[in-house]
Motif scaffolding. Sequence first.
Motif, PDB file in Angstrom:
ATOM      1  N   PRO A 239       0.836  -1.208   0.000  1.00  0.00           N
ATOM      2  CA  PRO A 239       0.000   0.000   0.000  1.00  0.00           C
ATOM      3  C   PRO A 239       0.870   1.257   0.000  1.00  0.00           C
ATOM      4  O   PRO A 239       1.953   1.286   0.573  1.00  0.00           O
ATOM      5  CB  PRO A 239      -0.794  -0.100   1.299  1.00  0.00           C
ATOM      6  CG  PRO A 239      -0.662  -1.511   1.742  1.00  0.00           C
ATOM      7  CD  PRO A 239       0.619  -2.036   1.173  1.00  0.00           C
ATOM      8  N   TRP A 240       0.365   2.274  -0.678  1.00  0.00           N
ATOM      9  CA  TRP A 240       1.026   3.583  -0.711  1.00  0.00           C
ATOM     10  C   TRP A 240      -0.031   4.635  -0.394  1.00  0.00           C
ATOM     11  O   TRP A 240      -1.148   4.583  -0.917  1.00  0.00           O
ATOM     12  CB  TRP A 240       1.627   3.840  -2.093  1.00  0.00           C
ATOM     13  CG  TRP A 240       2.229   5.200  -2.219  1.00  0.00           C
ATOM     14  CD1 TRP A 240       3.509   5.557  -1.913  1.00  0.00           C
ATOM     15  CD2 TRP A 240       1.574   6.397  -2.664  1.00  0.00           C
ATOM     16  NE1 TRP A 240       3.687   6.897  -2.140  1.00  0.00           N
ATOM     17  CE2 TRP A 240       2.519   7.435  -2.595  1.00  0.00           C
ATOM     18  CE3 TRP A 240       0.289   6.680  -3.099  1.00  0.00           C
ATOM     19  CZ2 TRP A 240       2.208   8.744  -2.957  1.00  0.00           C
ATOM     20  CZ3 TRP A 240      -0.029   7.978  -3.457  1.00  0.00           C
ATOM     21  CH2 TRP A 240       0.935   8.990  -3.392  1.00  0.00           C
ATOM     22  N   THR A 241       0.314   5.588   0.460  1.00  0.00           N
ATOM     23  CA  THR A 241      -0.610   6.661   0.806  1.00  0.00           C
ATOM     24  C   THR A 241       0.118   7.987   0.717  1.00  0.00           C
ATOM     25  O   THR A 241       1.177   8.166   1.323  1.00  0.00           O
ATOM     26  CB  THR A 241      -1.171   6.476   2.230  1.00  0.00           C
ATOM     27  OG1 THR A 241      -1.803   5.203   2.307  1.00  0.00           O
ATOM     28  CG2 THR A 241      -2.177   7.560   2.560  1.00  0.00           C
TER      29      THR A 241
ATOM     30  N   ASP B 103       1.499  13.496  -6.247  1.00  0.00           N
ATOM     31  CA  ASP B 103       0.259  13.359  -5.482  1.00  0.00           C
ATOM     32  C   ASP B 103      -0.329  14.733  -5.133  1.00  0.00           C
ATOM     33  O   ASP B 103      -1.520  14.970  -5.303  1.00  0.00           O
ATOM     34  CB  ASP B 103       0.522  12.561  -4.207  1.00  0.00           C
ATOM     35  CG  ASP B 103      -0.648  12.534  -3.265  1.00  0.00           C
ATOM     36  OD1 ASP B 103      -1.743  12.105  -3.688  1.00  0.00           O
ATOM     37  OD2 ASP B 103      -0.491  12.956  -2.102  1.00  0.00           O
TER      38      ASP B 103
ATOM     39  N   HIS C  18      -4.335   7.681  -2.574  1.00  0.00           N
ATOM     40  CA  HIS C  18      -3.714   6.435  -2.141  1.00  0.00           C
ATOM     41  C   HIS C  18      -3.412   5.602  -3.385  1.00  0.00           C
ATOM     42  O   HIS C  18      -3.772   5.966  -4.502  1.00  0.00           O
ATOM     43  CB  HIS C  18      -4.616   5.673  -1.166  1.00  0.00           C
ATOM     44  CG  HIS C  18      -5.864   5.142  -1.804  1.00  0.00           C
ATOM     45  ND1 HIS C  18      -6.972   5.918  -2.044  1.00  0.00           N
ATOM     46  CD2 HIS C  18      -6.149   3.915  -2.290  1.00  0.00           C
ATOM     47  CE1 HIS C  18      -7.897   5.184  -2.640  1.00  0.00           C
ATOM     48  NE2 HIS C  18      -7.436   3.972  -2.803  1.00  0.00           N
TER      49      HIS C  18
END
Length: 181
Positions: free
Chosen positions: A116-118, A176, A123
């Motif tokens: 997972p990447w946030t 992002d 996300h």
Amino acid sequence: MRSVVVGAVVALLVTALVACSDPATAPRPAATSTTPPELVAGIDPCALISLDQAKELRLNAPHRSDSPGHYAECSWSTLFGSAVSVSLEEQAHTVEQFVDSERVGEPPTPEPAMSPWTGDRHHGTALDWKDGHRIGVVIIVSPAQIATVDIYSSDPGQELGRPITAVLRETAAVVDRNLPT
């Protein structure tokens, strides 16, 4: 890395050469749009890292390598020859679709490691392609749109005095923040 499609450039050069040789008989080039669909929608992958941000990340000037109908992409190189690319996928809308599209035509390879990447605003999934050279982040922009940040490095241990994973983390954070919510 994805190869740059040069057919349009060759066609334009041929048309220009014919026009220079005999302007009265030269065919007129068909009207084409050089604007990727993402620009029309307001997202340009080259604008997802500003010139000031690129300087902070120690990236060189960007260049486009779009593949119409598949993705719009902008890439930056580093002083040490690594490549950082940001793309907006047109056909892949999920992490799984992106991974599948990247593996088409490639020799059988292990599945990439996914975690997972946030980010601050979105996300997604961090990818390690397990080839010793390529890592990336797939950012979920909306249910129907993903953006990817990929880094290809011939020396993944270090880049500009820091691990390549740090370069990816910093670059993905900038992208992002610049993506629409």
